[in-house]
Design a protein around this motif. Sequence first.
Motif, PDB file in Angstrom:
ATOM      1  N   GLU A   1       0.879  -1.411  -0.495  1.00 44.96           N
ATOM      2  CA  GLU A   1      -0.002   0.370  -0.314  1.00 44.96           C
ATOM      3  C   GLU A   1       1.037   1.600   0.186  1.00 44.96           C
ATOM      4  O   GLU A   1       0.503   2.493  -0.613  1.00 44.96           O
ATOM      5  CB  GLU A   1      -0.642   0.312   1.208  1.00 44.96           C
ATOM      6  CG  GLU A   1      -1.587   1.019   0.871  1.00 44.96           C
ATOM      7  CD  GLU A   1      -2.404   1.261   2.266  1.00 44.96           C
ATOM      8  OE1 GLU A   1      -3.751   1.966   2.718  1.00 44.96           O
ATOM      9  OE2 GLU A   1      -2.371   0.734   3.659  1.00 44.96           O
TER      10      GLU A   1
ATOM     11  N   CYS B   1      -9.186  -2.149  -4.548  1.00 42.83           N
ATOM     12  CA  CYS B   1      -9.666  -2.694  -3.247  1.00 42.83           C
ATOM     13  C   CYS B   1      -7.896  -3.640  -3.208  1.00 42.83           C
ATOM     14  O   CYS B   1      -7.815  -3.648  -4.515  1.00 42.83           O
ATOM     15  CB  CYS B   1     -10.680  -3.086  -3.569  1.00 42.83           C
ATOM     16  SG  CYS B   1     -12.543  -2.058  -3.763  1.00 42.83           S
TER      17      CYS B   1
ATOM     18  N   TRP C   1      -4.191  13.155   1.505  1.00 41.96           N
ATOM     19  CA  TRP C   1      -4.649  11.692   2.412  1.00 41.96           C
ATOM     20  C   TRP C   1      -5.940  11.575   2.423  1.00 41.96           C
ATOM     21  O   TRP C   1      -6.421  10.194   2.645  1.00 41.96           O
ATOM     22  CB  TRP C   1      -4.348  12.083   3.717  1.00 41.96           C
ATOM     23  CG  TRP C   1      -2.389  11.876   4.504  1.00 41.96           C
ATOM     24  CD1 TRP C   1      -1.672  13.115   4.274  1.00 41.96           C
ATOM     25  CD2 TRP C   1      -1.828  10.839   4.060  1.00 41.96           C
ATOM     26  NE1 TRP C   1      -0.661  12.428   4.059  1.00 41.96           N
ATOM     27  CE2 TRP C   1      -0.448  11.376   4.147  1.00 41.96           C
ATOM     28  CE3 TRP C   1      -2.285   9.529   3.526  1.00 41.96           C
ATOM     29  CZ2 TRP C   1       0.549   9.892   4.264  1.00 41.96           C
ATOM     30  CZ3 TRP C   1      -1.039   8.792   3.830  1.00 41.96           C
ATOM     31  CH2 TRP C   1       0.196   9.032   3.355  1.00 41.96           C
ATOM     32  N   ASN C   2      -6.734  12.686   2.188  1.00 39.76           N
ATOM     33  CA  ASN C   2      -8.088  12.355   2.063  1.00 39.76           C
ATOM     34  C   ASN C   2      -8.401  11.282   0.877  1.00 39.76           C
ATOM     35  O   ASN C   2      -9.275  10.850   0.437  1.00 39.76           O
ATOM     36  CB  ASN C   2      -8.643  13.382   2.008  1.00 39.76           C
ATOM     37  CG  ASN C   2      -9.060  14.412   3.088  1.00 39.76           C
ATOM     38  OD1 ASN C   2      -8.933  13.603   4.330  1.00 39.76           O
ATOM     39  ND2 ASN C   2      -9.704  15.650   3.323  1.00 39.76           N
TER      40      ASN C   2
ATOM     41  N   VAL D   1      -8.986   0.681  -0.503  1.00 38.87           N
ATOM     42  CA  VAL D   1     -10.298   0.434   0.048  1.00 38.87           C
ATOM     43  C   VAL D   1      -9.405  -0.688   0.649  1.00 38.87           C
ATOM     44  O   VAL D   1      -8.744  -1.560  -0.203  1.00 38.87           O
ATOM     45  CB  VAL D   1     -11.000   0.393  -0.598  1.00 38.87           C
ATOM     46  CG1 VAL D   1     -12.423  -0.778   0.639  1.00 38.87           C
ATOM     47  CG2 VAL D   1     -12.094   1.910  -1.384  1.00 38.87           C
ATOM     48  N   LYS D   2      -9.248  -0.943   1.650  1.00 37.32           N
ATOM     49  CA  LYS D   2      -8.624  -2.135   2.340  1.00 37.32           C
ATOM     50  C   LYS D   2     -10.199  -2.846   3.072  1.00 37.32           C
ATOM     51  O   LYS D   2     -11.094  -3.371   3.301  1.00 37.32           O
ATOM     52  CB  LYS D   2      -8.171  -1.903   3.667  1.00 37.32           C
ATOM     53  CG  LYS D   2      -6.704  -1.498   3.867  1.00 37.32           C
ATOM     54  CD  LYS D   2      -6.676  -1.176   4.944  1.00 37.32           C
ATOM     55  CE  LYS D   2      -5.202   0.316   4.835  1.00 37.32           C
ATOM     56  NZ  LYS D   2      -4.759  -0.002   6.307  1.00 37.32           N
TER      57      LYS D   2
ATOM     58  N   ASP E   1      -3.718  17.195   3.902  1.00 36.77           N
ATOM     59  CA  ASP E   1      -5.096  16.687   4.572  1.00 36.77           C
ATOM     60  C   ASP E   1      -5.243  16.671   2.767  1.00 36.77           C
ATOM     61  O   ASP E   1      -6.061  15.301   2.571  1.00 36.77           O
ATOM     62  CB  ASP E   1      -5.327  17.481   4.833  1.00 36.77           C
ATOM     63  CG  ASP E   1      -4.529  18.542   6.179  1.00 36.77           C
ATOM     64  OD1 ASP E   1      -4.002  17.453   6.449  1.00 36.77           O
ATOM     65  OD2 ASP E   1      -5.320  19.214   6.791  1.00 36.77           O
TER      66      ASP E   1
ATOM     67  N   LYS F   1     -16.524  -1.860  -1.083  1.00 37.06           N
ATOM     68  CA  LYS F   1     -17.321  -0.590  -0.251  1.00 37.06           C
ATOM     69  C   LYS F   1     -18.735  -1.253  -0.365  1.00 37.06           C
ATOM     70  O   LYS F   1     -19.067  -2.163  -1.840  1.00 37.06           O
ATOM     71  CB  LYS F   1     -17.392   0.520  -0.889  1.00 37.06           C
ATOM     72  CG  LYS F   1     -15.849   1.199  -0.087  1.00 37.06           C
ATOM     73  CD  LYS F   1     -16.489   2.739  -1.426  1.00 37.06           C
ATOM     74  CE  LYS F   1     -15.457   3.860  -0.606  1.00 37.06           C
ATOM     75  NZ  LYS F   1     -15.097   4.927  -0.697  1.00 37.06           N
TER      76      LYS F   1
ATOM     77  N   VAL G   1      -6.020  10.070  -0.825  1.00 30.65           N
ATOM     78  CA  VAL G   1      -5.835   7.968  -0.928  1.00 30.65           C
ATOM     79  C   VAL G   1      -7.114   7.444   0.247  1.00 30.65           C
ATOM     80  O   VAL G   1      -7.009   6.325   0.114  1.00 30.65           O
ATOM     81  CB  VAL G   1      -4.453   8.146   0.269  1.00 30.65           C
ATOM     82  CG1 VAL G   1      -4.008   6.906   1.267  1.00 30.65           C
ATOM     83  CG2 VAL G   1      -3.439   8.919  -0.533  1.00 30.65           C
ATOM     84  N   ASP G   2      -8.010   8.124   1.661  1.00 33.61           N
ATOM     85  CA  ASP G   2      -8.777   7.263   2.821  1.00 33.61           C
ATOM     86  C   ASP G   2      -9.728   7.631   0.772  1.00 33.61           C
ATOM     87  O   ASP G   2     -10.719   6.013   1.004  1.00 33.61           O
ATOM     88  CB  ASP G   2      -9.065   8.130   2.971  1.00 33.61           C
ATOM     89  CG  ASP G   2      -7.895   8.223   3.958  1.00 33.61           C
ATOM     90  OD1 ASP G   2      -7.347   8.054   4.398  1.00 33.61           O
ATOM     91  OD2 ASP G   2      -8.000   8.992   5.146  1.00 33.61           O
ATOM     92  N   GLU G   3      -9.676   7.669   0.304  1.00 33.23           N
ATOM     93  CA  GLU G   3     -11.139   7.738  -0.740  1.00 33.23           C
ATOM     94  C   GLU G   3     -11.111   6.751  -1.437  1.00 33.23           C
ATOM     95  O   GLU G   3     -12.064   5.942  -2.211  1.00 33.23           O
ATOM     96  CB  GLU G   3     -11.329   8.949  -1.270  1.00 33.23           C
ATOM     97  CG  GLU G   3     -13.064   9.437  -2.881  1.00 33.23           C
ATOM     98  CD  GLU G   3     -13.148   9.861  -3.273  1.00 33.23           C
ATOM     99  OE1 GLU G   3     -13.292   9.828  -4.336  1.00 33.23           O
ATOM    100  OE2 GLU G   3     -12.062  10.844  -2.872  1.00 33.23           O
ATOM    101  N   LYS G   4      -9.551   6.805  -2.264  1.00 32.58           N
ATOM    102  CA  LYS G   4      -9.602   6.229  -3.425  1.00 32.58           C
ATOM    103  C   LYS G   4      -8.943   4.393  -2.943  1.00 32.58           C
ATOM    104  O   LYS G   4      -8.765   3.531  -3.902  1.00 32.58           O
ATOM    105  CB  LYS G   4      -8.221   7.100  -4.241  1.00 32.58           C
ATOM    106  CG  LYS G   4      -8.789   7.988  -5.143  1.00 32.58           C
ATOM    107  CD  LYS G   4     -10.034   7.460  -5.917  1.00 32.58           C
ATOM    108  CE  LYS G   4     -10.430   9.064  -6.382  1.00 32.58           C
ATOM    109  NZ  LYS G   4     -11.711   8.718  -7.501  1.00 32.58           N
TER     110      LYS G   4
END
Length: 194
Positions: free
Chosen positions: A34, A101, A76-77, A84-85, A73, A89, A79-82
Amino acid sequence: FMGQSKKAILKFDYRRRLFLLNNPSIITFFDKIEEVLIKDETLMRLLKYPPKDATNPDPLDPVLPNVVDEFSDEYWNLVDEKFVKGSQKTEVEEDSTVIICMYEGRNRPVLSSYILSKQEIRFGIIIHEDYEVDRRISRISARIADLISNRPEFVGYGALRPVGKNPSSAPVDFRRQEDIYTYMTNSRDGHCRR
């Protein structure tokens, strides 16, 4: 070990112990992958920017601002959006354009061994149909392969091997492709094998 000298056996045992001490568990392994993916400017541009058209340049065009900035920021937003662990979703938002994913796939024993197994790692690439005009799935898939195949910092040369790519079911107006890689692992403690 039949027919080998005691010195050769001790040398093998030393290498095996040194290997197990220096090689990460499966959790660290996923974290390393990751980290490599989210720090790659080319991949992040393919995830963020729309396809080339009359008003937008190609996502890899140098006129666009860089995406990777670990002190931002906004980065990192993204990264969080694109990223998925897990396999997917529960719902893909309509404004979502590209999502990756990353998750574990099957774990199968090698030659009926309880010690060694072949572990799959899967990448589900989900894109909106509007983003497929520039063959976005193929571009993202190729970039992931370039970044993780045969990288010694993961599991050793040639240990992370591509197995296949499969189209998969996706929400309406989206496409999904599963990229599958395998590597050898120690079944008992989750250490990666060379």
